[in-house]
Design a protein around this motif. Structure first.
Motif, PDB file in Angstrom:
ATOM      1  N   GLU A 193      12.930  23.125  25.892  1.00 32.30           N
ATOM      2  CA  GLU A 193      13.582  21.809  25.893  1.00 32.30           C
ATOM      3  C   GLU A 193      12.545  20.700  26.006  1.00 32.30           C
ATOM      4  N   GLU A 194      11.569  20.882  26.891  1.00 32.17           N
ATOM      5  CA  GLU A 194      10.521  19.882  27.060  1.00 32.17           C
ATOM      6  C   GLU A 194       9.688  19.737  25.788  1.00 32.17           C
ATOM      7  N   LEU A 195       9.431  20.852  25.120  1.00 31.97           N
ATOM      8  CA  LEU A 195       8.654  20.802  23.880  1.00 31.97           C
ATOM      9  C   LEU A 195       9.339  19.927  22.835  1.00 31.97           C
ATOM     10  N   GLN A 196      10.644  20.095  22.708  1.00 31.27           N
ATOM     11  CA  GLN A 196      11.366  19.308  21.717  1.00 31.27           C
ATOM     12  C   GLN A 196      11.349  17.825  22.063  1.00 31.27           C
ATOM     13  N   LYS A 197      11.610  17.501  23.327  1.00 36.56           N
ATOM     14  CA  LYS A 197      11.578  16.098  23.740  1.00 36.56           C
ATOM     15  C   LYS A 197      10.177  15.518  23.578  1.00 36.56           C
ATOM     16  N   PHE A 198       9.174  16.316  23.922  1.00 38.37           N
ATOM     17  CA  PHE A 198       7.792  15.863  23.824  1.00 38.37           C
ATOM     18  C   PHE A 198       7.427  15.526  22.377  1.00 38.37           C
ATOM     19  N   LEU A 199       7.786  16.400  21.445  1.00 39.52           N
ATOM     20  CA  LEU A 199       7.436  16.178  20.039  1.00 39.52           C
ATOM     21  C   LEU A 199       8.227  15.012  19.440  1.00 39.52           C
ATOM     22  N   ILE A 200       9.464  14.826  19.875  1.00 35.63           N
ATOM     23  CA  ILE A 200      10.244  13.674  19.408  1.00 35.63           C
ATOM     24  C   ILE A 200       9.567  12.379  19.846  1.00 35.63           C
ATOM     25  N   GLN A 201       9.117  12.350  21.116  1.00 32.25           N
ATOM     26  CA  GLN A 201       8.452  11.156  21.623  1.00 32.25           C
ATOM     27  C   GLN A 201       7.078  10.964  20.966  1.00 32.25           C
ATOM     28  N   ALA A 202       6.372  12.073  20.732  1.00 35.86           N
ATOM     29  CA  ALA A 202       5.062  11.992  20.077  1.00 35.86           C
ATOM     30  C   ALA A 202       5.201  11.400  18.680  1.00 35.86           C
ATOM     31  N   GLN A 203       6.279  11.753  17.985  1.00 36.66           N
ATOM     32  CA  GLN A 203       6.512  11.199  16.656  1.00 36.66           C
ATOM     33  C   GLN A 203       6.791   9.698  16.739  1.00 36.66           C
ATOM     34  N   ALA A 204       7.551   9.279  17.742  1.00 35.95           N
ATOM     35  CA  ALA A 204       7.847   7.856  17.911  1.00 35.95           C
ATOM     36  C   ALA A 204       6.589   7.066  18.246  1.00 35.95           C
ATOM     37  N   ASP A 205       5.640   7.711  18.930  1.00 34.86           N
ATOM     38  CA  ASP A 205       4.401   7.040  19.342  1.00 34.86           C
ATOM     39  C   ASP A 205       3.283   7.159  18.309  1.00 34.86           C
ATOM     40  N   GLY A 206       3.521   7.890  17.215  1.00 36.13           N
ATOM     41  CA  GLY A 206       2.515   8.004  16.161  1.00 36.13           C
ATOM     42  C   GLY A 206       1.468   9.085  16.395  1.00 36.13           C
ATOM     43  N   TYR A 207       1.767  10.053  17.268  1.00 36.93           N
ATOM     44  CA  TYR A 207       0.806  11.128  17.548  1.00 36.93           C
ATOM     45  C   TYR A 207       1.414  12.514  17.303  1.00 36.93           C
ATOM     46  N   TYR A 208       2.424  12.555  16.474  1.00 40.28           N
ATOM     47  CA  TYR A 208       3.141  13.812  16.229  1.00 40.28           C
ATOM     48  C   TYR A 208       2.233  14.877  15.627  1.00 40.28           C
ATOM     49  N   GLU A 209       1.468  14.509  14.605  1.00 44.12           N
ATOM     50  CA  GLU A 209       0.653  15.507  13.887  1.00 44.12           C
ATOM     51  C   GLU A 209      -0.415  16.106  14.807  1.00 44.12           C
ATOM     52  N   LEU A 210      -1.029  15.273  15.643  1.00 45.53           N
ATOM     53  CA  LEU A 210      -2.070  15.765  16.551  1.00 45.53           C
ATOM     54  C   LEU A 210      -1.517  16.815  17.509  1.00 45.53           C
ATOM     55  N   PHE A 211      -0.397  16.493  18.160  1.00 42.92           N
ATOM     56  CA  PHE A 211       0.136  17.415  19.162  1.00 42.92           C
ATOM     57  C   PHE A 211       0.866  18.597  18.533  1.00 42.92           C
ATOM     58  N   LEU A 212       1.467  18.408  17.372  1.00 47.11           N
ATOM     59  CA  LEU A 212       2.084  19.542  16.673  1.00 47.11           C
ATOM     60  C   LEU A 212       1.031  20.582  16.322  1.00 47.11           C
ATOM     61  N   LEU A 213      -0.103  20.115  15.768  1.00 47.26           N
ATOM     62  CA  LEU A 213      -1.164  21.040  15.387  1.00 47.26           C
ATOM     63  C   LEU A 213      -1.709  21.775  16.609  1.00 47.26           C
ATOM     64  N   ASP A 214      -1.866  21.071  17.714  1.00 50.05           N
ATOM     65  CA  ASP A 214      -2.388  21.708  18.917  1.00 50.05           C
ATOM     66  C   ASP A 214      -1.432  22.759  19.448  1.00 50.05           C
ATOM     67  N   LEU A 215      -0.146  22.446  19.457  1.00 53.06           N
ATOM     68  CA  LEU A 215       0.848  23.385  19.987  1.00 53.06           C
ATOM     69  C   LEU A 215       1.063  24.586  19.068  1.00 53.06           C
ATOM     70  N   CYS A 216       0.642  24.472  17.808  1.00 54.51           N
ATOM     71  CA  CYS A 216       0.796  25.584  16.857  1.00 54.51           C
ATOM     72  C   CYS A 216      -0.480  26.406  16.686  1.00 54.51           C
ATOM     73  N   THR A 217      -1.570  25.977  17.306  1.00 56.14           N
ATOM     74  CA  THR A 217      -2.842  26.697  17.150  1.00 56.14           C
ATOM     75  C   THR A 217      -3.520  27.014  18.477  1.00 56.14           C
ATOM     76  N   GLY A 218      -3.205  26.270  19.528  1.00 58.49           N
ATOM     77  CA  GLY A 218      -3.877  26.483  20.804  1.00 58.49           C
ATOM     78  C   GLY A 218      -5.320  26.009  20.816  1.00 58.49           C
ATOM     79  N   LEU A 219      -5.664  25.062  19.953  1.00 57.38           N
ATOM     80  CA  LEU A 219      -7.040  24.559  19.922  1.00 57.38           C
ATOM     81  C   LEU A 219      -7.395  23.866  21.230  1.00 57.38           C
ATOM     82  N   ARG A 220      -8.661  23.974  21.606  1.00 57.83           N
ATOM     83  CA  ARG A 220      -9.162  23.188  22.732  1.00 57.83           C
ATOM     84  C   ARG A 220      -9.183  21.714  22.330  1.00 57.83           C
ATOM     85  N   ARG A 221      -9.123  20.842  23.325  1.00 65.11           N
ATOM     86  CA  ARG A 221      -9.066  19.404  23.034  1.00 65.11           C
ATOM     87  C   ARG A 221     -10.254  18.962  22.186  1.00 65.11           C
ATOM     88  N   GLY A 222     -11.467  19.395  22.543  1.00 65.64           N
ATOM     89  CA  GLY A 222     -12.644  18.996  21.787  1.00 65.64           C
ATOM     90  C   GLY A 222     -12.636  19.521  20.363  1.00 65.64           C
TER      91      GLY A 222
END
Length: 405
Positions: A193-222
């Motif tokens: 549930e939190e993931l869905q709300k988080f991604l909806i808000q990330a899209q509204a804030d213009g950071y959807y692609e960054l966080f979607l990619l991270d949550l689908c790959t597990g990349l380190r921040r750097g």
């Protein structure tokens, strides 16, 4: 790419008074002790230039063998410049220099190397734990954290181990010291549930692609921040991870990963690839996630961290670290049947043992579920009826769309 400073070019650090200090070993005296000189400046660049001029003016270095009765502080500086610094990354060098100059040298630097005892070190660690913090004492207290005490010990132990190898000491007095326990940071993951709300808000804030990619790959921040469009093959869906970004003294550095295992290729899900293809049309930069204020630079790790916390707050999700997004990916992957070896390769771990150590609690639950399934199949046991908790819907969740900050 960040350039390594060559051995013998000295160290540069920022002092507590805000000025920059450069220090270099300029030679050795008749007793074999290293002699150092320092320069001071208001800016890092000015300090580096002064240090360069100083090192270029040095002539006739005397590389005599150091002696067992030299001061521990002199040995520590010699060890760092000669044996340690050339092998370290810029961020690690910064940490080592902070430990050496702010903690070790003032406390035990004047003790002769061959007189330094385990008791000296043990008392030193005790003082650090009690009142070793140099700044932000009102916020964090007078004592250093357990992690920093352990780091001070690690530096001393490595320097003393080299002294043993060079026949300056018979034994290493740091071995056997009692240290604060090593505490792993608590892992937190976002639920579905939190993931869905988080991604909806990330899209509204213009950071959807960054966080979607991270949550689908597990990349380190750097690793995520350092991505360039040339790293993604839109034809095959393969993403190449071969560099990482981090900040040292306010400057963004782009360097290769620490280990060979971190150099990896990931196949992106088709849905994620489609999102990135559409996103690519809107981005006029070689960086996948460019800085909105600096030309031809990616966003910084600090910006990514702050943006994460803002989105979590607006989406009414629990506060998690950026690294917990990596844990969230791994947890979901295991719960959905991904084998540990495949997950280990995706995460860039050196071996599957590392993955198992980190996610023991998840794999343990999976093993219990497998055992119950085998018991039902072979032992003819009746499955227990479990009432699945009611999941809250999020169809009414409305993202915050006010002024972005």
């Amino acid at each position: 790419m960040a350039k390594k400073r060559k051995s013998g070019t000295g160290t540069v650090r920022q002092r507590s008074d805000g000025r920059w200090e450069g220090r270099v070993v300029i030679g050795y005296d008749d007793s074999g002790l290293p002699k150092t000189k320092n320069v001071l400046a208001k800016t890092k660049r000015e300090c580096q230039e002064k240090l360069r001029q100083l090192t270029e003016s040095m002539v006739g270095r005397n590389d005599r063998k150091v002696k067992p009765d030299m001061l521990f502080g002199d040995w520590l500086c010699y060890w760092y410049e000669t044996h340690s610094k050339p092998t370290l990354r810029a961020s690690t060098r910064n940490n080592y220099e902070n430990v050496i100059h702010n903690h070790v040298l003032p406390e035990i630097g004047k003790i002769p190397l061959n007189k330094l005892s385990q008791n000296d070190l043990q008392q030193f660690y005790g003082r650090l734990k009690k009142n070793g913090r140099k700044r932000l004492t009102e916020q964090y207290g007078a004592g250093l954290s357990d992690r920093m005490v352990r780091m001070c010990h690690a530096v001393c132990r490595s320097a003393l181990e080299r002294a043993v190898r060079d026949d300056l000491l018979r034994t290493n007095p740091a071995i056997g010291c009692k240290l604060p326990p090593k505490k792993a940071k608590e892992m937190q993951v976002l639920d579905r549930e939190e993931l869905q709300k988080f991604l909806i808000q990330a899209q509204a804030d213009g950071y959807y692609e960054l966080f979607l990619l991270d949550l689908c790959t597990g990349l380190r921040r750097g690793e995520l921040i350092a991505l360039q469009w040339e790293d993604l093959n839109f034809e095959t869906g393969v993403l190449t991870v071969n560099k990482q970004a981090y900040t040292v003294n306010g400057e963004l550095q782009i360097i290769p990963p620490k280990t060979k295992a971190s150099m990896r290729k990931l196949v992106l899900p088709p849905a994620v690839l489609a999102v990135l293809r559409e996103y690519h049309r809107k981005v006029d930069s070689r960086w996948m996630f460019p800085s909105p204020v600096k030309a031809d630079r990616p966003i910084t790790p600090g910006v990514a961290r702050r943006r994460l916390q803002t989105i979590l707050e607006r989406a009414d999700c629990k506060r998690v670290r950026f690294h917990d997004l990596r844990h969230t990916f791994a947890t979901l992957a295991l719960e959905n049947g991904m084998d540990v070896k495949t997950l280990s390769a995706m995460l860039g771990h050196v071996s599957a043992v590392t993955t198992l150590d980190i996610y023991t609690h998840i794999t343990g639950d999976m093993q219990r579920a497998a055992a119950a399934s085998i018991d039902r199949s072979i032992g003819k046991a009746e499955p227990r009826e479990e009432t699945e908790p009611e999941r809250k819907g999020i169809v009414d969740f409305q993202p915050y769309v006010g002024k972005k900050r």
